[in-house]
Motif scaffolding. Structure first.
Motif, PDB file in Angstrom:
ATOM      1  N   GLU A 127       0.827  -1.209   0.000  1.00 48.48           N
ATOM      2  CA  GLU A 127       0.000   0.000   0.000  1.00 48.48           C
ATOM      3  C   GLU A 127       0.859   1.255   0.000  1.00 48.48           C
ATOM      4  O   GLU A 127       1.892   1.300   0.653  1.00 48.48           O
ATOM      5  N   THR A 135      -1.611  -1.088  -4.042  1.00 48.15           N
ATOM      6  CA  THR A 135      -2.806  -0.305  -3.754  1.00 48.15           C
ATOM      7  C   THR A 135      -2.425   1.106  -3.344  1.00 48.15           C
ATOM      8  O   THR A 135      -1.484   1.296  -2.578  1.00 48.15           O
ATOM      9  N   SER A 155      -3.916   4.045  -1.139  1.00 48.75           N
ATOM     10  CA  SER A 155      -4.973   4.161  -0.133  1.00 48.75           C
ATOM     11  C   SER A 155      -4.943   5.539   0.510  1.00 48.75           C
ATOM     12  O   SER A 155      -3.871   6.079   0.793  1.00 48.75           O
ATOM     13  N   ARG A 177     -12.298   0.888  -4.516  1.00 50.33           N
ATOM     14  CA  ARG A 177     -13.195   0.434  -3.449  1.00 50.33           C
ATOM     15  C   ARG A 177     -13.080   1.362  -2.248  1.00 50.33           C
ATOM     16  O   ARG A 177     -12.133   2.129  -2.153  1.00 50.33           O
ATOM     17  N   GLU A 178     -14.056   1.282  -1.370  1.00 52.31           N
ATOM     18  CA  GLU A 178     -14.064   2.068  -0.141  1.00 52.31           C
ATOM     19  C   GLU A 178     -14.280   1.140   1.044  1.00 52.31           C
ATOM     20  O   GLU A 178     -14.950   0.124   0.921  1.00 52.31           O
ATOM     21  N   ASP A 179     -13.728   1.517   2.184  1.00 52.48           N
ATOM     22  CA  ASP A 179     -13.930   0.795   3.438  1.00 52.48           C
ATOM     23  C   ASP A 179     -14.376   1.831   4.462  1.00 52.48           C
ATOM     24  O   ASP A 179     -13.635   2.761   4.754  1.00 52.48           O
ATOM     25  N   TYR A 180     -15.607   1.688   4.951  1.00 51.52           N
ATOM     26  CA  TYR A 180     -16.183   2.675   5.860  1.00 51.52           C
ATOM     27  C   TYR A 180     -16.112   2.218   7.312  1.00 51.52           C
ATOM     28  O   TYR A 180     -16.354   1.050   7.609  1.00 51.52           O
ATOM     29  N   GLU A 181     -15.802   3.151   8.192  1.00 48.43           N
ATOM     30  CA  GLU A 181     -15.849   2.900   9.627  1.00 48.43           C
ATOM     31  C   GLU A 181     -17.208   3.344  10.134  1.00 48.43           C
ATOM     32  O   GLU A 181     -17.888   4.118   9.486  1.00 48.43           O
ATOM     33  N   GLY A 186     -13.622   6.727   6.497  1.00 46.19           N
ATOM     34  CA  GLY A 186     -13.104   5.473   5.982  1.00 46.19           C
ATOM     35  C   GLY A 186     -11.847   5.664   5.178  1.00 46.19           C
ATOM     36  O   GLY A 186     -11.112   6.634   5.344  1.00 46.19           O
ATOM     37  N   THR A 187     -11.624   4.713   4.288  1.00 41.09           N
ATOM     38  CA  THR A 187     -10.447   4.708   3.429  1.00 41.09           C
ATOM     39  C   THR A 187     -10.890   4.400   2.016  1.00 41.09           C
ATOM     40  O   THR A 187     -11.743   3.546   1.799  1.00 41.09           O
ATOM     41  N   GLN A 188     -10.312   5.111   1.073  1.00 42.35           N
ATOM     42  CA  GLN A 188     -10.592   4.864  -0.333  1.00 42.35           C
ATOM     43  C   GLN A 188      -9.362   4.205  -0.937  1.00 42.35           C
ATOM     44  O   GLN A 188      -8.231   4.630  -0.688  1.00 42.35           O
TER      45      GLN A 188
END
Length: 160
Positions: free
Chosen positions: A37, A54, A56, A85-89, A99-101
Motif C-alpha cells: 500500500e 494499492t 490508499s 473500493r471504499e472501506d467505511y468505519e 473510511g479509506t478509499q
C-alpha cells in the motif's frame, strides 16, 4: 501415589507444533500478505511484473471528501487498474462514517508510467470519477491549502 503414569504434554503438542510449522512454511507466516500500500507520502513506486499494489487514502464522505483517479490514465501496457473500493468505519454502510478509499493496480509490463489522483475536500471539485476537476477559485481569499483540491502524481516503475 500409585504407579500411574501420565503422558507428558509435550508429546501431545509435538504434532500440533509440527503442523503449525508446516502451515507457516506454506503460507509465509509473519510476512506481509496482500498488495503493498502507498499513500500521499510515498509517490515513487517500484514493482515487478505480476506485483499488485494499492493506493490508499483517508476520506470523510459524510463531509463531502473524495479521491478520484483522473486523466491522464497510466500506460495500460505497464499498469492495469484492478478497480476502486471504499472501506467505511462506523455504522450505516456506505457513507455512514469516515473510511479509506483504495485504488488497486497490477504491474503487467516493464517500464515507467504515472498514476494521477485528485483529492477533493468538500465543495472543491466539479464532476466525478475521471472527469472530476477542481472548481476555479480565482476570487478566493482562503489561503488554507488543506481546504483546496490538489493532484497527487505517483510514478510507477515496473521491472521484469
Amino acid at each position: 501415589m500409585t504407579g500411574t503414569t501420565t503422558t507428558p504434554r509435550r508429546t501431545r503438542l509435538a504434532p500440533t507444533a509440527f503442523l503449525l510449522g508446516a502451515v507457516c512454511a506454506l503460507t509465509a507466516c509473519g510476512s506481509s500478505a496482500g498488495p503493498q500500500e502507498y499513500g500521499t507520502g510515498q509517490r515513487s513506486i517500484k514493482a515487478e511484473v505480476g506485483d499488485k499494489f494499492t493506493l490508499s487514502f483517508p476520506m470523510q464522505p459524510t463531509q463531502g471528501e473524495w479521491w478520484y483517479r483522473v486523466d491522464p490514465e497510466p500506460d495500460e501496457k505497464i499498469v492495469r487498474s484492478e478497480g476502486d473500493r471504499e472501506d467505511y468505519e462506523g455504522s450505516g454502510g456506505a457513507g455512514g462514517g469516515d473510511g479509506t478509499q483504495f485504488f488497486d493496480f497490477e504491474a503487467i509490463g516493464a517500464g515507467t508510467t504515472e498514476i494521477r489522483i485528485l483529492h477533493c475536500p468538500v465543495g472543491t471539485c466539479v464532476g466525478k470519477g475521471a472527469t472530476a476537476s477542481p472548481k476555479p477559485d480565482a476570487d478566493s481569499t482562503n489561503s488554507d491549502q488543506a481546504d483546496k483540491a490538489r493532484y497527487y502524481t505517483f510514478e510507477v516503475t515496473v521491472r521484469s
